[in-house]
Design an enzyme around this catalytic site. Structure first.
Site, PDB file in Angstrom:
ATOM      1  N   CYS A 161       0.815  -1.225   0.000  1.00 37.22           N
ATOM      2  CA  CYS A 161       0.000   0.000   0.000  1.00 37.22           C
ATOM      3  C   CYS A 161       0.844   1.267   0.000  1.00 37.22           C
ATOM      4  O   CYS A 161       0.324   2.354  -0.233  1.00 37.22           O
ATOM      5  CB  CYS A 161      -0.931   0.004   1.201  1.00 37.22           C
ATOM      6  SG  CYS A 161      -2.060  -1.388   1.216  1.00 37.22           S
ATOM      7  N   HIS A 193      -2.779   6.863   4.634  1.00 39.50           N
ATOM      8  CA  HIS A 193      -3.304   5.693   3.926  1.00 39.50           C
ATOM      9  C   HIS A 193      -4.580   5.251   4.641  1.00 39.50           C
ATOM     10  O   HIS A 193      -4.625   5.159   5.867  1.00 39.50           O
ATOM     11  CB  HIS A 193      -2.250   4.586   3.930  1.00 39.50           C
ATOM     12  CG  HIS A 193      -2.781   3.276   3.435  1.00 39.50           C
ATOM     13  ND1 HIS A 193      -3.494   3.164   2.274  1.00 39.50           N
ATOM     14  CD2 HIS A 193      -2.723   2.023   3.973  1.00 39.50           C
ATOM     15  CE1 HIS A 193      -3.852   1.900   2.105  1.00 39.50           C
ATOM     16  NE2 HIS A 193      -3.391   1.187   3.118  1.00 39.50           N
ATOM     17  N   ASN A 221     -10.065   0.131   2.074  1.00 42.83           N
ATOM     18  CA  ASN A 221      -8.624   0.197   1.814  1.00 42.83           C
ATOM     19  C   ASN A 221      -8.383  -0.116   0.338  1.00 42.83           C
ATOM     20  O   ASN A 221      -8.536  -1.255  -0.090  1.00 42.83           O
ATOM     21  CB  ASN A 221      -7.911  -0.815   2.723  1.00 42.83           C
ATOM     22  CG  ASN A 221      -6.400  -0.826   2.530  1.00 42.83           C
ATOM     23  OD1 ASN A 221      -5.881  -0.256   1.553  1.00 42.83           O
ATOM     24  ND2 ASN A 221      -5.699  -1.468   3.432  1.00 42.83           N
TER      25      ASN A 221
HETATM   26  N1  COA Z   1     -17.142  -9.591  11.420  1.00 45.40           N
HETATM   27  C1  COA Z   1     -17.371 -10.025  12.670  1.00 45.40           C
HETATM   28  N2  COA Z   1     -16.397 -10.510  13.465  1.00 45.40           N
HETATM   29  C2  COA Z   1     -15.158 -10.539  12.974  1.00 45.40           C
HETATM   30  C3  COA Z   1     -14.845 -10.095  11.668  1.00 45.40           C
HETATM   31  C4  COA Z   1     -15.905  -9.612  10.890  1.00 45.40           C
HETATM   32  N3  COA Z   1     -15.715  -9.151   9.639  1.00 45.40           N
HETATM   33  N4  COA Z   1     -13.517 -10.233  11.467  1.00 45.40           N
HETATM   34  C5  COA Z   1     -13.007 -10.759  12.593  1.00 45.40           C
HETATM   35  N5  COA Z   1     -13.979 -10.938  13.495  1.00 45.40           N
HETATM   36  C6  COA Z   1     -13.859 -11.478  14.850  1.00 45.40           C
HETATM   37  C7  COA Z   1     -12.648 -12.347  15.016  1.00 45.40           C
HETATM   38  O1  COA Z   1     -12.926 -13.648  14.601  1.00 45.40           O
HETATM   39  C8  COA Z   1     -12.415 -12.256  16.504  1.00 45.40           C
HETATM   40  O2  COA Z   1     -13.290 -13.117  17.148  1.00 45.40           O
HETATM   41  P1  COA Z   1     -12.830 -13.945  18.441  1.00 45.40           P
HETATM   42  O3  COA Z   1     -12.474 -12.911  19.472  1.00 45.40           O
HETATM   43  O4  COA Z   1     -14.043 -14.734  18.771  1.00 45.40           O
HETATM   44  O5  COA Z   1     -11.658 -14.752  18.000  1.00 45.40           O
HETATM   45  C9  COA Z   1     -12.826 -10.826  16.843  1.00 45.40           C
HETATM   46  O6  COA Z   1     -13.648 -10.401  15.747  1.00 45.40           O
HETATM   47  C10 COA Z   1     -11.656  -9.873  17.021  1.00 45.40           C
HETATM   48  O7  COA Z   1     -10.750 -10.054  15.949  1.00 45.40           O
HETATM   49  P2  COA Z   1      -9.466  -9.171  15.799  1.00 45.40           P
HETATM   50  O8  COA Z   1      -8.741  -9.585  14.555  1.00 45.40           O
HETATM   51  O9  COA Z   1      -8.677  -9.147  17.073  1.00 45.40           O
HETATM   52  O10 COA Z   1     -10.143  -7.722  15.604  1.00 45.40           O
HETATM   53  P3  COA Z   1      -9.468  -6.339  15.476  1.00 45.40           P
HETATM   54  O11 COA Z   1     -10.025  -5.417  16.474  1.00 45.40           O
HETATM   55  O12 COA Z   1      -7.955  -6.442  15.415  1.00 45.40           O
HETATM   56  O13 COA Z   1      -9.963  -5.830  14.062  1.00 45.40           O
HETATM   57  C11 COA Z   1      -9.115  -5.639  11.809  1.00 45.40           C
HETATM   58  C12 COA Z   1      -9.658  -6.562  12.904  1.00 45.40           C
HETATM   59  C13 COA Z   1      -8.703  -6.497  10.634  1.00 45.40           C
HETATM   60  C14 COA Z   1     -10.214  -4.663  11.419  1.00 45.40           C
HETATM   61  C15 COA Z   1      -7.904  -4.853  12.355  1.00 45.40           C
HETATM   62  O14 COA Z   1      -7.016  -5.722  13.011  1.00 45.40           O
HETATM   63  C16 COA Z   1      -7.150  -4.142  11.289  1.00 45.40           C
HETATM   64  O15 COA Z   1      -7.676  -3.252  10.630  1.00 45.40           O
HETATM   65  N6  COA Z   1      -5.859  -4.462  11.116  1.00 45.40           N
HETATM   66  C17 COA Z   1      -5.024  -3.807  10.139  1.00 45.40           C
HETATM   67  C18 COA Z   1      -5.317  -4.357   8.793  1.00 45.40           C
HETATM   68  C19 COA Z   1      -4.729  -3.487   7.709  1.00 45.40           C
HETATM   69  O16 COA Z   1      -4.834  -2.317   7.760  1.00 45.40           O
HETATM   70  N7  COA Z   1      -4.137  -4.130   6.706  1.00 45.40           N
HETATM   71  C20 COA Z   1      -3.643  -3.471   5.560  1.00 45.40           C
HETATM   72  C21 COA Z   1      -2.410  -2.711   5.851  1.00 45.40           C
HETATM   73  S1  COA Z   1      -1.973  -1.778   4.461  1.00 45.40           S
END
Ligand code: COA
Length: 324
Positions: A112, A251, A281
């Site tokens: 990205c 970003h 994104n």
């Molecule tokens: N809908 C509902 N629940 C979801 C879900 C969705 N779309 N995606 C994940 N979950 C659940 C998970 O399974 C987890 O459940 P559990 O606690 O029972 O295991 C819970 O939600 C928490 O998951 P987690 O991954 O810890 O959530 P988070 O607060 O970290 O949010 C993201 C997830 C992906 C939104 C966040 O981590 C993020 O944005 N990370 C950066 C990603 C990014 O920017 N990537 C590109 C970089 S250029």
């Protein structure tokens, strides 16, 4: 002498994929997606659209906004993680499509951060004697997204943005930049198959290895650290304080990453451009899409100081500070 932005254009496909649409595809909810990421909807490319098709429309708009023709271009640099094909480069496909002269054309792969890396490289070429460089960020992540994986499919969208970067003699233009990488955690965000490590086979397709694999919460922590680091080092290199910055264009990955980065810089959110609610994104397209919006909506004017920061697979990160 500084490299400055003489024209800008962007394009996002017409098809809108809302959180409500995703609720029908995977076990998720609008409430979860909105509160965890800030995203409400994203644009999805048509089946017959590749990265260069999106880039072409953005390029035509950028050329028009700069008031130059394709024949005037001195180089073409495309940041993309989802090129039309592994080779030739998407930049060469653009060169042909727009009828540019036989100028240097190449792609940059930096996740990205690819668009900012491309802009940084363009600045170096401008200082080396080139002029009228077309810098593009174009990505179609939806074609590499696993729509059975709720942890990734809610995040990504498609788009393209393009700049015309010119040699200037005034004060406006790029004031400083900072670029970095750390490959030690590459597994946290990658596409396993389709390269020379794991070429396409029936097995790789059956195992869904041609899609984005990500450990979101680990990426999240790295992203906040890297985006803040990029901002601080870019500002320091130009001896500019956050209070002098009219607009921060981060970003657009996650509203919580953006808010945490702004907080570390002591920048209020009204000085931060956020449009991820409408686009998700879009990888390398996210910053030029946001910049184009900032110009069109009057959030920045000539003379304003703008800071752009990005983070992406690799991991890569960087910042570019400029006077518009
Ligand atoms: N809908 C509902 N629940 C979801 C879900 C969705 N779309 N995606 C994940 N979950 C659940 C998970 O399974 C987890 O459940 P559990 O606690 O029972 O295991 C819970 O939600 C928490 O998951 P987690 O991954 O810890 O959530 P988070 O607060 O970290 O949010 C993201 C997830 C992906 C939104 C966040 O981590 C993020 O944005 N990370 C950066 C990603 C990014 O920017 N990537 C590109 C970089 S250029």
């Amino acid at each position: 002498m500084r490299a400055y932005i003489a024209g800008i254009g962007s394009y996002a496909p017409d098809k809108v994929l809302t959180n409500a649409d995703l609720e029908k595809i995977v076990d998720t909810s609008d409430e979860w997606i909105t509160s965890r990421s800030g995203i409400k909807e994203r644009r999805i490319a048509a089946e017959n659209q590749a990265a260069s098709d999106l880039a072409l429309i953005a390029t035509e708009r950028a050329l028009k906004s700069a008031g130059i023709k394709a024949k005037d271009l001195g180089a073409i640099i495309v940041g993309t993680a989802t090129p039309d094909m592994p080779f030739p480069s998407t930049a060469c496909l653009i060169q042909k499509q727009i009828g540019a002269p036989h100028v240097m054309a190449f792609d940059i792969s930096a996740g990205c951060t690819g668009f900012l890396y491309a802009l940084g490289v363009a600045e170096i070429f401008i200082k080396g004697g080139y002029d009228n460089i077309l810098v593009i960020g174009a990505d179609i992540l939806s074609k590499f997204t696993d729509y059975t994986d709720r942890t990734t499919c809610v995040l990504f969208g498609d788009g393209a943005g393009a700049l015309i970067v010119k040699k200037g003699d005034g004060t406006r233009g790029i004031l400083s930049s900072h670029f970095a990488s750390d490959g030690s955690s590459w597994q946290l965000l990658h596409q396993p198959a389709g390269g020379s490590r794991m070429p396409a086979s029936i097995e790789t397709v059956e195992k869904r290895l041609h899609v984005i694999r990500m450990q979101g919460n680990e990426v999240f922590k790295l992203a906040v650290r890297a985006m803040s680091d990029a901002a601080v080092k870019t500002l320091r290199a130009a001896n500019v304080s956050p209070s002098e910055v009219k607009l921060l264009i981060p970003h657009q990955a996650n509203i919580r990453i953006i808010e945490a980065s702004a907080k570390r810089l002591h920048m209020p959110m009204d000085k931060v451009l956020v449009n991820l609610d409408r686009y998700g994104n879009t990888s390398t397209a996210s910053i030029p899409l946001a910049l184009d919006e900032a110009v069109k909506t009057g959030r920045i004017d000539r003379g304003d100081i703008v800071l752009m920061i990005a983070f992406g697979a690799g991991f890569t990160w960087g910042g570019v500070l400029f006077e518009y």
